[in-house]
Every structure is written in structure tokens, then in C-alpha cells.
Design an enzyme around this catalytic site. Structure first.
Site, PDB file in Angstrom:
ATOM      1  N   THR A 139      -9.308   1.034   3.393  1.00  0.00           N
ATOM      2  CA  THR A 139     -10.001   0.236   3.966  1.00  0.00           C
ATOM      3  C   THR A 139     -11.108   1.246   5.102  1.00  0.00           C
ATOM      4  O   THR A 139     -12.395   0.939   5.201  1.00  0.00           O
ATOM      5  CB  THR A 139      -9.614  -0.836   4.989  1.00  0.00           C
ATOM      6  OG1 THR A 139      -8.807  -1.609   4.176  1.00  0.00           O
ATOM      7  CG2 THR A 139     -10.754  -1.658   5.570  1.00  0.00           C
ATOM      8  N   ALA A 140     -10.584   2.114   5.633  1.00  0.00           N
ATOM      9  CA  ALA A 140     -11.287   2.981   6.622  1.00  0.00           C
ATOM     10  C   ALA A 140     -12.536   3.527   5.664  1.00  0.00           C
ATOM     11  O   ALA A 140     -13.484   3.818   6.260  1.00  0.00           O
ATOM     12  CB  ALA A 140     -10.242   4.011   7.179  1.00  0.00           C
ATOM     13  N   HIS A 187      -5.633   4.060  13.467  1.00  0.00           N
ATOM     14  CA  HIS A 187      -4.695   4.036  14.219  1.00  0.00           C
ATOM     15  C   HIS A 187      -4.506   4.402  15.684  1.00  0.00           C
ATOM     16  O   HIS A 187      -5.613   4.483  16.253  1.00  0.00           O
ATOM     17  CB  HIS A 187      -3.265   4.467  13.365  1.00  0.00           C
ATOM     18  CG  HIS A 187      -3.076   3.665  12.270  1.00  0.00           C
ATOM     19  ND1 HIS A 187      -3.757   2.367  11.878  1.00  0.00           N
ATOM     20  CD2 HIS A 187      -2.508   3.888  10.961  1.00  0.00           C
ATOM     21  CE1 HIS A 187      -3.210   1.883  10.764  1.00  0.00           C
ATOM     22  NE2 HIS A 187      -2.701   2.885   9.974  1.00  0.00           N
ATOM     23  N   LYS A 231       3.236  -3.252   2.040  1.00  0.00           N
ATOM     24  CA  LYS A 231       1.926  -3.446   3.054  1.00  0.00           C
ATOM     25  C   LYS A 231       1.082  -2.210   2.402  1.00  0.00           C
ATOM     26  O   LYS A 231       1.358  -1.037   1.985  1.00  0.00           O
ATOM     27  CB  LYS A 231       2.532  -2.910   4.234  1.00  0.00           C
ATOM     28  CG  LYS A 231       1.194  -2.255   5.251  1.00  0.00           C
ATOM     29  CD  LYS A 231       0.784  -3.664   5.918  1.00  0.00           C
ATOM     30  CE  LYS A 231      -0.137  -3.485   7.067  1.00  0.00           C
ATOM     31  NZ  LYS A 231       0.304  -3.019   8.306  1.00  0.00           N
ATOM     32  N   VAL A 232      -0.230  -2.520   2.042  1.00  0.00           N
ATOM     33  CA  VAL A 232      -1.160  -1.728   1.521  1.00  0.00           C
ATOM     34  C   VAL A 232      -2.652  -1.909   2.329  1.00  0.00           C
ATOM     35  O   VAL A 232      -2.630  -2.947   3.077  1.00  0.00           O
ATOM     36  CB  VAL A 232      -1.327  -2.208   0.081  1.00  0.00           C
ATOM     37  CG1 VAL A 232      -0.178  -2.047  -0.976  1.00  0.00           C
ATOM     38  CG2 VAL A 232      -1.918  -3.455  -0.132  1.00  0.00           C
TER      39      VAL A 232
END
Length: 285
Positions: free
Chosen positions: A112-113, A156, A60-61
Site C-alpha cells: 500500500t505504501a 510503521h 495478514k497482507v
């Protein structure tokens, strides 16, 4: 070592509630015929580095790391995190702060953030920020609160807890992305080594999709796994976390999901933030 585990596929994903919820059925062998998994837990900045070094079979990336790893890994069409209303926030001590020339703490420059933040800044801050510093995500809100950074980019569960630090939301990166593109926000991707072969990649996608649907059908079954790895997170926050990041795009990226991923990486490449994608880079098999 157990013979099944010896032949298991090595996978790494985060201990966050959305990942443990999604992978619970698969990781615990409740999907008949699914490949056996040997699970390692690691935060996404760690798994991004694993992908760049070619470690592990499945990871998961962040979608932001794809341009560096898609020669070796394929993007699975399910199991990841996209959504609406779930983007990163820029937080400050004082409301309405002008970030021109200021220091901003971010969790990673391969996230991505960070790409969403830079695209927002390109649209709204003509003179740019002064300095970007990378901190572990759990240190960002304390750093802003204590004046060690002027602003912080958070992800998150920080969306639900930042007010406890006396902080203000200056801007919502996801809101900006959605208003300018009408596309969902691409956050976390599931990738697998192309060397596993097309047949195995299809099996992995099927297992990931089945695991998601089993989690939806029997949410109580995943609660012990989610709770075990939620790092003392309040159960209500864990539930909000799952509700935000596990949705129809987790079961199937679909046309809108692929458009969001390509749109993000194309825009980021135009800003010089990532290498350009080849036309077939996102092809599954």
C-alpha cells in the site's frame, strides 16, 4: 504434535506490535470456541508472497496485493490496519528535495505504501522519479542517510525514529491520500481462504473481532506477547505504533473502510499499477 495444533489453521502475521496486540487473545486460546491457530511470524512482504502462492489459511497482507489474490482468498471485515494520520513518509537527507529523476528506495512494489507513493507522485511530480529500488524496510533510512538513495519511502515505527538518522520528511503519503479522498488510509488486510467455507470465514471474523476487543479491554494482558516480538523496539514507540494502527477500523471495516480499500485499488488500477477489481471482489461471503 498436539492434536489441537495438528488441526489448527495456519496463520501468518507480522511481529509488529499492532499485530501481536490484536491477535494475542486468539493466539493464546483465550477466546472460547475460536478456531485454534498455528502462528508463523513474517514481515508483510513475505506474507504477500505467501498469499500469491496460496500458502497458509489466514494471512495478514498489504491491501495492495488483493487484486492478485482475491480469487482464492476472502477479505475479512476486521483485524486489519486502516487509519488516519498514519501514512508512509518520503524521507530525504536535505529538506525540500526535488525528486524528479532521483532514486527512491521503497520496501516493496506490492505494498500500500508503494501505491500511495505512486499516486502522490502522479499528482505532484509531472516528470516522475528517476529510479525505484526495493530494499528491506530496515535498510531504507541508512541507505538515504549514507547517500545510496536520494529518498526513501518508510512505514510503521520509522515515522517516530527518522530524525535519529538526520533525515527530513519530504511528504506524508497518508496526508496526501486523506486530503484528496477524505477516506482513511488502507494499510494491512486479514485474508482467509475461500475454500474454508462461509461458516468458517464467519467464525474467523468473529474471533478476530473478539480478539481486538479483548486487547482493548485488557491491554496489560497482551504486553508480554508484544514485548517478546517487538525486536528491541522502545516500549513507548510500540505503544505509539499500537495507538496508530489499532482503531475502530480494526474491529470493523465499515462503509468508510470498504470505500477506502476500493478507492485505493480503483485509483491504482487507473494508473496501471494493479489489475482492476471485479465488482464483487471485496465481498466477504
Amino acid at each position: 504434535m498436539d492434536d489441537a495444533l495438528k488441526d489448527a489453521l495456519k496463520i501468518a502475521y507480522s511481529p509488529c506490535p499492532n499485530d501481536t496486540f490484536v491477535f494475542d487473545a486468539w493466539a493464546h486460546g483465550r477466546i472460547p470456541g475460536a478456531p485454534v491457530l498455528d502462528v508463523t511470524f513474517a514481515d508483510i512482504d513475505i506474507t504477500n508472497g505467501m498469499a500469491e502462492r496460496g500458502e497458509f489459511d489466514v494471512l495478514k497482507v498489504s491491501y495492495a496485493v488483493l487484486p492478485w489474490v482475491l480469487d482464492e482468498y476472502a477479505l475479512l471485515p476486521c483485524g486489519g490496519a486502516l487509519g488516519r494520520g498514519c501514512g508512509p513518509l518520503v524521507l530525504t537527507r536535505e529538506p525540500g528535495l526535488d525528486l524528479t529523476g532521483k532514486t527512491v528506495a521503497v520496501p516493496s512494489e506490492r505494498s500500500t505504501a508503494y501505491l500511495l507513493f505512486r499516486l502522490w507522485a502522479a499528482d505532484t511530480l509531472p516528470h516522475g522519479v528517476g529510479k525505484v529500488v526495493v530494499l528491506p524496510f530496515h535498510e531504507i533510512m541508512p541507505a538515504v542517510r549514507d547517500g545510496r538513495a536520494d529518498a526513501g519511502l518508510v512505514i510503521h515505527e520509522a515515522r517516530f525514529t527518522y530524525q535519529q538518522y538526520g533525515l527530513h520528511s519530504l511528504a506524508d503519503m497518508g496526508e496526501h491520500w486523506e486530503s484528496t479522498t477524505r477516506l482513511p488510509i488502507p494499510l494491512g488486510a486479514i485474508i482467509a481462504k475461500r475454500s474454508l467455507g462461509a461458516g468458517m470465514l464467519r467464525q474467523l471474523a468473529d474471533a478476530a473481532r473478539t480478539s481486538v476487543r479483548m486487547a482493548w479491554d485488557e491491554p496489560e494482558a497482551s504486553r508480554p506477547y508484544v514485548r517478546e516480538h517487538a525486536q528491541e523496539m522502545d516500549p513507548s514507540v510500540a505503544n505509539q505504533h499500537i495507538g496508530l494502527y489499532v482503531n475502530e477500523f480494526t474491529a470493523n471495516l465499515g462503509d468508510a473502510g470498504y470505500a477506502a480499500v476500493r478507492g485505493l485499488l480503483t485509483r491504482a488500477a487507473a494508473e496501471g499499477l494493479v489489475p482492476p477489481l471485479s465488482p464483487d471482489a471485496l465481498n466477504f461471503v
